[in-house]
Design a protein around this motif. Structure first.
Motif, PDB file in Angstrom:
ATOM      1  N   ILE A  71       0.835  -1.204  -0.006  1.00  0.00           N
ATOM      2  CA  ILE A  71      -0.043   0.100   0.013  1.00  0.00           C
ATOM      3  C   ILE A  71       0.940   1.225  -0.116  1.00  0.00           C
ATOM      4  O   ILE A  71       0.656   2.166  -0.711  1.00  0.00           O
ATOM      5  N   LEU A  72       1.852   1.320   0.832  1.00  0.00           N
ATOM      6  CA  LEU A  72       2.933   2.326   0.939  1.00  0.00           C
ATOM      7  C   LEU A  72       3.640   2.848  -0.512  1.00  0.00           C
ATOM      8  O   LEU A  72       3.602   3.672  -0.953  1.00  0.00           O
ATOM      9  N   LYS A  73       3.970   1.507  -1.173  1.00  0.00           N
ATOM     10  CA  LYS A  73       4.609   1.521  -2.558  1.00  0.00           C
ATOM     11  C   LYS A  73       3.871   2.205  -3.456  1.00  0.00           C
ATOM     12  O   LYS A  73       4.275   2.575  -4.691  1.00  0.00           O
ATOM     13  N   ASN A  74       2.358   1.952  -3.195  1.00  0.00           N
ATOM     14  CA  ASN A  74       1.459   2.132  -4.371  1.00  0.00           C
ATOM     15  C   ASN A  74       0.201   3.282  -3.845  1.00  0.00           C
ATOM     16  O   ASN A  74      -1.006   3.057  -4.064  1.00  0.00           O
ATOM     17  N   ARG A  75       0.613   4.182  -3.008  1.00  0.00           N
ATOM     18  CA  ARG A  75      -0.174   5.302  -2.317  1.00  0.00           C
ATOM     19  C   ARG A  75      -1.097   6.024  -3.387  1.00  0.00           C
ATOM     20  O   ARG A  75      -2.089   6.398  -2.869  1.00  0.00           O
ATOM     21  N   PHE A  80      -6.216   1.872  -3.076  1.00  0.00           N
ATOM     22  CA  PHE A  80      -6.216   1.877  -1.799  1.00  0.00           C
ATOM     23  C   PHE A  80      -6.538   3.085  -1.245  1.00  0.00           C
ATOM     24  O   PHE A  80      -6.473   3.210   0.090  1.00  0.00           O
ATOM     25  N   LYS A  81      -7.430   3.750  -2.001  1.00  0.00           N
ATOM     26  CA  LYS A  81      -7.682   5.275  -1.439  1.00  0.00           C
ATOM     27  C   LYS A  81      -8.702   5.054  -0.165  1.00  0.00           C
ATOM     28  O   LYS A  81      -8.297   5.822   0.713  1.00  0.00           O
ATOM     29  N   PRO A  85      -7.062   5.737   5.077  1.00  0.00           N
ATOM     30  CA  PRO A  85      -7.508   6.122   6.538  1.00  0.00           C
ATOM     31  C   PRO A  85      -7.638   5.011   7.592  1.00  0.00           C
ATOM     32  O   PRO A  85      -7.347   5.243   8.661  1.00  0.00           O
ATOM     33  N   ALA A  86      -8.289   3.864   7.246  1.00  0.00           N
ATOM     34  CA  ALA A  86      -8.669   3.006   8.074  1.00  0.00           C
ATOM     35  C   ALA A  86      -7.388   2.309   8.411  1.00  0.00           C
ATOM     36  O   ALA A  86      -7.316   1.653   9.604  1.00  0.00           O
ATOM     37  N   ILE A  87      -6.483   1.974   7.360  1.00  0.00           N
ATOM     38  CA  ILE A  87      -5.093   1.163   7.994  1.00  0.00           C
ATOM     39  C   ILE A  87      -4.549   1.934   8.902  1.00  0.00           C
ATOM     40  O   ILE A  87      -3.844   1.701   9.771  1.00  0.00           O
ATOM     41  N   GLY A  88      -4.454   3.528   8.699  1.00  0.00           N
ATOM     42  CA  GLY A  88      -3.617   4.360   9.631  1.00  0.00           C
ATOM     43  C   GLY A  88      -4.211   4.299  11.030  1.00  0.00           C
ATOM     44  O   GLY A  88      -3.452   4.181  11.883  1.00  0.00           O
ATOM     45  N   GLU A  89      -5.605   4.377  11.125  1.00  0.00           N
ATOM     46  CA  GLU A  89      -6.103   4.237  12.419  1.00  0.00           C
ATOM     47  C   GLU A  89      -5.792   2.799  13.018  1.00  0.00           C
ATOM     48  O   GLU A  89      -5.637   2.741  14.236  1.00  0.00           O
TER      49      GLU A  89
END
Length: 97
Positions: A71-75, A80-81, A85-89
Motif C-alpha cells: 500500500i505504501l509503495k502504491n499510495r 487503496f484510497k 485512512p482505516a489502515i492508519g487508524e
C-alpha cells in the motif's frame, strides 16, 4: 543514495491440501524489500499477546507488513484510497496496545 530498506526472502510450500485431487504446487520463492525490520515486528506482536496461538502472531505480523508495504509503495493507486485512512487508524490502535 536511495532509501535504505531491509531485504527478505520468503519461501512458501504447500505441505498438505484439503482436497485430495488438488496437486501440490512448486514452492514459491519471493524476494522483497520492507522499510521495517519484520523480525522486530514479529517480536513486538508476540509480546502484545493479541492471539492465543503464537503462530498466528507471526502470520499476522508477516501478512500485515507485506500488505501495508505494498500500500505504501502504491499510495497513489485508486484501489487503496478508501483503505488508507482505516489502515492508519488500525496501525495507531495496534501500536498503542
Amino acid at each position: 543514495m536511495g532509501k535504505r530498506t531491509n531485504k527478505y526472502k520468503l519461501t512458501l510450500e504447500e505441505l498438505a491440501l484439503a482436497k485430495e485431487d488438488d496437486i501440490i504446487g512448486e514452492p514459491l520463492v519471493l524476494v522483497f524489500d520492507n522499510h521495517d525490520s519484520i523480525f522486530n515486528i514479529i517480536k513486538a506482536i508476540k509480546s502484545k499477546n493479541i492471539f492465543e496461538d503464537e503462530n498466528q502472531s507471526t502470520e499476522f505480523a508477516i501478512g500485515l507488513k507485506m500488505f501495508t508495504e505494498v500500500i505504501l509503495k502504491n499510495r497513489d493507486n485508486e484501489l487503496f484510497k478508501e483503505l488508507q485512512p482505516a489502515i492508519g487508524e488500525f496501525m495507531k490502535k495496534l501500536k498503542s496496545k
